[in-house]
Design a protein around this motif. Structure first.
Motif, PDB file in Angstrom:
ATOM      1  N   ALA A  88       0.826  -1.208   0.000  1.00 14.64           N
ATOM      2  CA  ALA A  88       0.000   0.000   0.000  1.00 14.64           C
ATOM      3  C   ALA A  88       0.856   1.252   0.000  1.00 14.64           C
ATOM      4  O   ALA A  88       0.514   2.251  -0.614  1.00 14.64           O
ATOM      5  N   LEU A  89       1.997   1.215   0.709  1.00 11.73           N
ATOM      6  CA  LEU A  89       2.862   2.385   0.783  1.00 11.73           C
ATOM      7  C   LEU A  89       3.870   2.451  -0.358  1.00 11.73           C
ATOM      8  O   LEU A  89       4.476   3.478  -0.581  1.00 11.73           O
ATOM      9  N   ASN A  90       4.043   1.374  -1.083  1.00  2.00           N
ATOM     10  CA  ASN A  90       5.059   1.350  -2.125  1.00  2.00           C
ATOM     11  C   ASN A  90       4.485   0.728  -3.397  1.00  2.00           C
ATOM     12  O   ASN A  90       4.944  -0.315  -3.838  1.00  2.00           O
ATOM     13  N   PRO A  91       3.489   1.378  -3.997  1.00  2.00           N
ATOM     14  CA  PRO A  91       2.801   0.783  -5.147  1.00  2.00           C
ATOM     15  C   PRO A  91       3.569   1.014  -6.448  1.00  2.00           C
ATOM     16  O   PRO A  91       3.074   1.636  -7.369  1.00  2.00           O
ATOM     17  N   GLN A  92       4.766   0.449  -6.564  1.00  2.00           N
ATOM     18  CA  GLN A  92       5.600   0.668  -7.741  1.00  2.00           C
ATOM     19  C   GLN A  92       4.933   0.175  -9.012  1.00  2.00           C
ATOM     20  O   GLN A  92       5.106   0.762 -10.067  1.00  2.00           O
ATOM     21  N   ALA A  93       4.230  -0.910  -8.918  1.00  2.00           N
ATOM     22  CA  ALA A  93       3.650  -1.499 -10.111  1.00  2.00           C
ATOM     23  C   ALA A  93       2.510  -0.656 -10.669  1.00  2.00           C
ATOM     24  O   ALA A  93       2.201  -0.747 -11.841  1.00  2.00           O
ATOM     25  N   VAL A  94       1.890   0.164  -9.845  1.00  2.00           N
ATOM     26  CA  VAL A  94       0.747   0.944 -10.290  1.00  2.00           C
ATOM     27  C   VAL A  94       1.196   2.184 -11.061  1.00  2.00           C
ATOM     28  O   VAL A  94       1.019   2.276 -12.255  1.00  2.00           O
ATOM     29  N   HIS A  95       1.783   3.148 -10.386  1.00  2.00           N
ATOM     30  CA  HIS A  95       2.242   4.383 -11.015  1.00  2.00           C
ATOM     31  C   HIS A  95       3.456   4.894 -10.258  1.00  2.00           C
ATOM     32  O   HIS A  95       3.463   4.862  -9.033  1.00  2.00           O
ATOM     33  N   PRO A  96       4.449   5.393 -10.974  1.00  2.00           N
ATOM     34  CA  PRO A  96       5.539   6.053 -10.247  1.00  2.00           C
ATOM     35  C   PRO A  96       5.018   7.367  -9.669  1.00  2.00           C
ATOM     36  O   PRO A  96       4.338   8.125 -10.353  1.00  2.00           O
ATOM     37  N   MET A  97       5.275   7.609  -8.398  1.00  2.00           N
ATOM     38  CA  MET A  97       4.793   8.822  -7.744  1.00  2.00           C
ATOM     39  C   MET A  97       5.914   9.435  -6.926  1.00  2.00           C
ATOM     40  O   MET A  97       6.829   8.735  -6.502  1.00  2.00           O
ATOM     41  N   VAL A  98       5.805  10.737  -6.711  1.00  2.00           N
ATOM     42  CA  VAL A  98       6.751  11.439  -5.859  1.00  2.00           C
ATOM     43  C   VAL A  98       5.948  12.306  -4.904  1.00  2.00           C
ATOM     44  O   VAL A  98       5.073  13.049  -5.324  1.00  2.00           O
ATOM     45  N   LEU A  99       6.243  12.185  -3.637  1.00  2.00           N
ATOM     46  CA  LEU A  99       5.625  13.015  -2.612  1.00  2.00           C
ATOM     47  C   LEU A  99       6.511  14.237  -2.417  1.00  2.00           C
ATOM     48  O   LEU A  99       7.700  14.103  -2.143  1.00  2.00           O
ATOM     49  N   HIS A 100       5.970  15.438  -2.614  1.00  2.00           N
ATOM     50  CA  HIS A 100       6.717  16.689  -2.442  1.00  2.00           C
ATOM     51  C   HIS A 100       6.267  17.341  -1.141  1.00  2.00           C
ATOM     52  O   HIS A 100       5.076  17.556  -0.941  1.00  2.00           O
ATOM     53  N   LEU A 101       7.218  17.658  -0.282  1.00  2.00           N
ATOM     54  CA  LEU A 101       6.907  18.280   1.002  1.00  2.00           C
ATOM     55  C   LEU A 101       7.728  19.560   1.166  1.00  2.00           C
ATOM     56  O   LEU A 101       8.925  19.552   0.923  1.00  2.00           O
ATOM     57  N   ASP A 102       7.075  20.625   1.558  1.00  2.00           N
ATOM     58  CA  ASP A 102       7.740  21.866   1.935  1.00  2.00           C
ATOM     59  C   ASP A 102       7.264  22.201   3.334  1.00  2.00           C
ATOM     60  O   ASP A 102       6.084  22.439   3.551  1.00  2.00           O
ATOM     61  N   PHE A 103       8.203  22.204   4.288  1.00  2.00           N
ATOM     62  CA  PHE A 103       7.829  22.428   5.674  1.00  2.00           C
ATOM     63  C   PHE A 103       8.875  23.302   6.330  1.00  2.00           C
ATOM     64  O   PHE A 103      10.036  22.911   6.413  1.00  2.00           O
ATOM     65  N   HIS A 104       8.488  24.499   6.755  1.00  2.00           N
ATOM     66  CA  HIS A 104       9.390  25.446   7.416  1.00  2.00           C
ATOM     67  C   HIS A 104      10.674  25.662   6.623  1.00  2.00           C
ATOM     68  O   HIS A 104      11.781  25.618   7.171  1.00  2.00           O
ATOM     69  N   GLY A 105      10.532  25.848   5.318  1.00  2.00           N
ATOM     70  CA  GLY A 105      11.689  26.128   4.487  1.00  2.00           C
ATOM     71  C   GLY A 105      12.500  24.923   4.070  1.00  2.00           C
ATOM     72  O   GLY A 105      13.517  25.055   3.406  1.00  2.00           O
ATOM     73  N   VAL A 106      12.056  23.736   4.450  1.00  2.00           N
ATOM     74  CA  VAL A 106      12.761  22.515   4.062  1.00  2.00           C
ATOM     75  C   VAL A 106      11.950  21.830   2.971  1.00  2.00           C
ATOM     76  O   VAL A 106      10.748  21.616   3.122  1.00  2.00           O
ATOM     77  N   HIS A 107      12.612  21.515   1.850  1.00  2.00           N
ATOM     78  CA  HIS A 107      11.937  20.824   0.757  1.00  2.00           C
ATOM     79  C   HIS A 107      12.410  19.380   0.736  1.00  2.00           C
ATOM     80  O   HIS A 107      13.600  19.113   0.816  1.00  2.00           O
ATOM     81  N   MET A 108      11.450  18.453   0.627  1.00  2.00           N
ATOM     82  CA  MET A 108      11.779  17.044   0.628  1.00  2.00           C
ATOM     83  C   MET A 108      10.926  16.349  -0.428  1.00  2.00           C
ATOM     84  O   MET A 108       9.752  16.679  -0.601  1.00  2.00           O
ATOM     85  N   GLU A 109      11.524  15.411  -1.133  1.00  2.00           N
ATOM     86  CA  GLU A 109      10.801  14.604  -2.101  1.00  2.00           C
ATOM     87  C   GLU A 109      11.051  13.140  -1.781  1.00  2.00           C
ATOM     88  O   GLU A 109      12.185  12.739  -1.535  1.00  2.00           O
ATOM     89  N   ILE A 110       9.982  12.353  -1.790  1.00  2.00           N
ATOM     90  CA  ILE A 110      10.111  10.921  -1.554  1.00  2.00           C
ATOM     91  C   ILE A 110       9.421  10.206  -2.706  1.00  2.00           C
ATOM     92  O   ILE A 110       8.235  10.404  -2.956  1.00  2.00           O
ATOM     93  N   SER A 111      10.175   9.376  -3.391  1.00  2.00           N
ATOM     94  CA  SER A 111       9.648   8.600  -4.506  1.00  2.00           C
ATOM     95  C   SER A 111       9.032   7.318  -3.965  1.00  2.00           C
ATOM     96  O   SER A 111       9.459   6.795  -2.934  1.00  2.00           O
ATOM     97  N   ASN A 112       8.049   6.767  -4.696  1.00  2.00           N
ATOM     98  CA  ASN A 112       7.439   5.531  -4.221  1.00  2.00           C
ATOM     99  C   ASN A 112       8.356   4.325  -4.391  1.00  2.00           C
ATOM    100  O   ASN A 112       8.053   3.249  -3.925  1.00  2.00           O
ATOM    101  N   ASP A 113       9.511   4.537  -5.012  1.00  2.00           N
ATOM    102  CA  ASP A 113      10.461   3.433  -5.068  1.00  2.00           C
ATOM    103  C   ASP A 113      11.483   3.513  -3.929  1.00  2.00           C
ATOM    104  O   ASP A 113      12.434   2.742  -3.881  1.00  2.00           O
ATOM    105  N   ALA A 114      11.246   4.421  -2.976  1.00  2.00           N
ATOM    106  CA  ALA A 114      12.094   4.498  -1.783  1.00  2.00           C
ATOM    107  C   ALA A 114      11.825   3.266  -0.920  1.00  2.00           C
ATOM    108  O   ALA A 114      10.808   2.587  -1.065  1.00  2.00           O
TER     109      ALA A 114
END
Length: 130
Positions: A88-114
């Motif tokens: 459920a948290l790593n659905p690589q077979a479905v679609h590649p996705m990237v979660l983009h987070l900006d929090f207090h000046g910090v930018h973070m990206e997490i790919s579903n292949d993490a």
């Protein structure tokens, strides 16, 4: 007619400078909105640095400013270690996705292949912030 100068303490200048540096506005625009000249802001930034204050760097805006909604996540504590949770948290077979987070000046990206552990820990940390 010239504006009357407002006498501010070092702490007040520090807070103003921090606000400017962490805003998404250009320095010139921020100064206009706050009735401060860019020259005065630069002067007090240098002066406070010389007096030992740690002044943050201006955050570069690489993408146009967009307002985002903050959504709290309901993640069960038992999520880690289950195969269903991993898929459920790593659905690589479905679609590649990237979660983009900006929090207090910090930018973070997490790919579903993490790694599943990385995704789980990040989502649990975000949940704790809500």
């Amino acid at each position: 007619m010239a504006q009357k100068r407002i006498k501010r303490t070092d702490q007040e200048w520090f807070e103003l400078i921090k606000d400017c540096k962490t805003s998404s506005l250009k320095v010139k625009t921020w100064c206009e909105q706050h009735g401060i000249t860019a020259k005065a802001l630069d002067y007090h930034t240098r002066r406070l640095r010389q007096n030992g204050y740690t002044i943050p760097q201006k955050i570069a805006q690489t993408v146009p400013y967009e307002k985002h909604e903050i959504v709290c996540l309901d993640i069960p504590q038992s999520i880690s270690g289950t195969k269903a949770a991993a898929s459920a948290l790593n659905p690589q077979a479905v679609h590649p996705m990237v979660l983009h987070l900006d929090f207090h000046g910090v930018h973070m990206e997490i790919s579903n292949d993490a790694a599943q552990e990385t995704i789980t820990n990040t989502l649990l940390a975000l949940q704790n912030l809500c």
